[in-house]
Design a protein around this motif. Structure first.
Motif, PDB file in Angstrom:
ATOM      1  N   GLY A 147     -68.809  83.532  26.524  1.00 52.66           N
ATOM      2  CA  GLY A 147     -68.946  82.095  26.700  1.00 52.66           C
ATOM      3  C   GLY A 147     -70.335  81.730  27.197  1.00 52.66           C
ATOM      4  N   ILE A 148     -70.826  80.569  26.762  1.00 52.98           N
ATOM      5  CA  ILE A 148     -72.050  79.968  27.303  1.00 52.98           C
ATOM      6  C   ILE A 148     -71.676  78.544  27.703  1.00 52.98           C
ATOM      7  N   ALA A 149     -71.822  78.229  28.994  1.00 50.09           N
ATOM      8  CA  ALA A 149     -71.411  76.919  29.499  1.00 50.09           C
ATOM      9  C   ALA A 149     -72.597  76.226  30.142  1.00 50.09           C
ATOM     10  N   SER A 150     -73.004  75.093  29.598  1.00 48.78           N
ATOM     11  CA  SER A 150     -74.142  74.364  30.163  1.00 48.78           C
ATOM     12  C   SER A 150     -73.668  73.122  30.906  1.00 48.78           C
ATOM     13  N   VAL A 200     -69.328  78.266  22.887  1.00 45.11           N
ATOM     14  CA  VAL A 200     -70.308  77.443  23.600  1.00 45.11           C
ATOM     15  C   VAL A 200     -69.608  76.178  24.106  1.00 45.11           C
ATOM     16  N   ILE A 201     -69.689  75.969  25.428  1.00 46.42           N
ATOM     17  CA  ILE A 201     -69.065  74.812  26.062  1.00 46.42           C
ATOM     18  C   ILE A 201     -70.167  73.941  26.653  1.00 46.42           C
ATOM     19  N   ILE A 202     -70.305  72.736  26.146  1.00 51.53           N
ATOM     20  CA  ILE A 202     -71.358  71.824  26.591  1.00 51.53           C
ATOM     21  C   ILE A 202     -70.749  70.689  27.411  1.00 51.53           C
ATOM     22  N   ASP A 203     -71.149  70.609  28.671  1.00 49.99           N
ATOM     23  CA  ASP A 203     -70.809  69.464  29.513  1.00 49.99           C
ATOM     24  C   ASP A 203     -72.078  68.624  29.633  1.00 49.99           C
ATOM     25  N   PRO A 204     -72.177  67.528  28.880  1.00 44.13           N
ATOM     26  CA  PRO A 204     -73.431  66.764  28.834  1.00 44.13           C
ATOM     27  C   PRO A 204     -73.568  65.870  30.054  1.00 44.13           C
ATOM     28  N   ALA A 225     -71.915  72.885  20.154  1.00 39.11           N
ATOM     29  CA  ALA A 225     -70.732  72.860  21.007  1.00 39.11           C
ATOM     30  C   ALA A 225     -69.452  73.243  20.261  1.00 39.11           C
ATOM     31  N   ASP A 226     -68.896  74.398  20.633  1.00 39.15           N
ATOM     32  CA  ASP A 226     -67.528  74.697  20.203  1.00 39.15           C
ATOM     33  C   ASP A 226     -66.562  73.794  20.958  1.00 39.15           C
ATOM     34  N   ILE A 227     -66.901  73.503  22.220  1.00 36.96           N
ATOM     35  CA  ILE A 227     -66.139  72.557  23.036  1.00 36.96           C
ATOM     36  C   ILE A 227     -67.129  71.615  23.713  1.00 36.96           C
ATOM     37  N   LEU A 228     -66.840  70.319  23.661  1.00 42.65           N
ATOM     38  CA  LEU A 228     -67.668  69.302  24.300  1.00 42.65           C
ATOM     39  C   LEU A 228     -66.817  68.561  25.320  1.00 42.65           C
ATOM     40  N   ARG A 273     -68.112  64.379  16.433  1.00 44.26           N
ATOM     41  CA  ARG A 273     -68.030  65.456  15.430  1.00 44.26           C
ATOM     42  C   ARG A 273     -69.231  65.421  14.495  1.00 44.26           C
ATOM     43  N   GLU A 274     -69.718  64.246  14.194  1.00 48.43           N
ATOM     44  CA  GLU A 274     -70.907  64.132  13.342  1.00 48.43           C
ATOM     45  C   GLU A 274     -72.110  64.806  14.004  1.00 48.43           C
ATOM     46  N   LEU A 275     -72.129  64.813  15.331  1.00 47.36           N
ATOM     47  CA  LEU A 275     -73.207  65.493  16.054  1.00 47.36           C
ATOM     48  C   LEU A 275     -73.046  67.011  16.029  1.00 47.36           C
ATOM     49  N   GLY A 276     -71.825  67.488  15.715  1.00 46.38           N
ATOM     50  CA  GLY A 276     -71.612  68.924  15.596  1.00 46.38           C
ATOM     51  C   GLY A 276     -70.504  69.491  16.462  1.00 46.38           C
ATOM     52  N   ALA A 277     -69.971  68.694  17.401  1.00 46.27           N
ATOM     53  CA  ALA A 277     -68.913  69.196  18.286  1.00 46.27           C
ATOM     54  C   ALA A 277     -67.649  69.517  17.499  1.00 46.27           C
TER      55      ALA A 277
END
Length: 276
Positions: free
Chosen positions: A79-82, A108-112, A139-142, A175-179
């Motif tokens: 996992g990579i979590a930002s 990849v988990i992105i917390d923006p 992001a696999d998970i956003l 989703r259009e952004l890639g999440a």
């Protein structure tokens, strides 16, 4: 000698010495869930920015050195979590980190971490908002809150009365952004707080949790850390969101009972043993 015999998550976040947020909660939560948490600091605070004053040290120029040394060790991460990123340059560094360290196993988990209550954080610039949209493509998970979801999608923020049609539109734009999988937290539903969950295109489910106590720092970090650890452990996404929301609720409940100042975060230490 391999250093990759145990599951690991690279946690890319700031360190706050006091206030129970960011890495101070992510590391113990992920470790408790039987995953090795490896910290790449973005900045170091004496205490978080919700206090009247704080000491701050930027870690931007040191982040690539961490990456160099981790590459020498041939570290690989499930996992990579930002989390909190303090500049456009840091966002680019995280993009490069993902390109270097992600393999076929990595989630990849992105917390923006961009803002709350309808406003961007004072440190957040227009350039950073644009850069964050490019980070979301990995992001696999956003896991944005509703403010951050609006910032990413260009939708008008409102603090309540979100309609299903609007949430579906929000999910479609993310989703259009890639999440791939998305949970938007902090939707005001009167006596409840809702999380909007989307696992596949054209789908959105609301998961409600009874509102208890005040809004406190660090709850988003706890929430996203549980999501990240569960993801690496193969837990169903919707079940993970329910677990994370229930645990945050329990943290707030015990914190209210102990009459802890709002700035001091939640007393997750009191209930961490209940997290499974």
């Amino acid at each position: 000698m391999s250093h990759n015999k145990q599951k690991k998550i690279a946690v890319i976040n700031d360190i706050s010495g006091f206030g129970r947020c960011s890495a101070a909660v992510s590391l113990p939560v992920i470790s408790h869930m039987r995953i090795q948490a490896c910290l790449l600091p973005t900045s170091i605070f004496s205490n978080h920015t919700g206090f009247p004053s704080y000491y701050y040290s930027d870690f931007t120029d040191k982040m690539p050195r961490f990456m160099e040394e981790w590459n020498k060790l041939d570290l690989r991460f499930e996992g990579i979590a930002s989390g909190f990123l303090g500049s456009a340059e840091q966002i680019e560094i995280v993009r490069e980190f993902i390109r270097q360290f992600r393999d076929e196993r990595t989630q990849v988990i992105i917390d923006p971490v961009m803002g709350e209550n309808g406003k961007a954080y004072p440190t957040y610039t227009e350039e950073m908002c644009d850069k964050m949209k490019h980070l979301v493509e990995y992001a696999d998970i956003l896991t944005p809150n509703v403010t951050e979801a609006c910032m990413l999608t260009g939708m008008h923020f409102k603090d309540k009365n979100w309609q299903r049609k609007e949430l579906l539109e929000m999910m479609a734009r993310l989703r259009e952004l890639g999440a791939k999988k998305i949970v938007v937290s902090g939707l005001d539903s009167g006596q409840f707080i809702s999380n909007a969950v989307s696992v596949s295109p054209g789908e959105c489910k609301l998961i409600r949790q009874k509102r208890v106590g005040k809004v406190r720092s660090g709850t988003g970090d706890i929430f996203s850390s549980i999501i990240a650890a569960d993801c690496v452990n193969g837990v169903d996404f919707e079940a993970s969101v329910r677990k994370a929301a229930a645990f945050v609720q329990e943290c707030i409940r015990v914190t209210e009972r102990l009459d802890i100042p709002e700035t001091d975060g939640v007393c997750f230490e009191e209930v961490l043993h209940k997290l499974r």
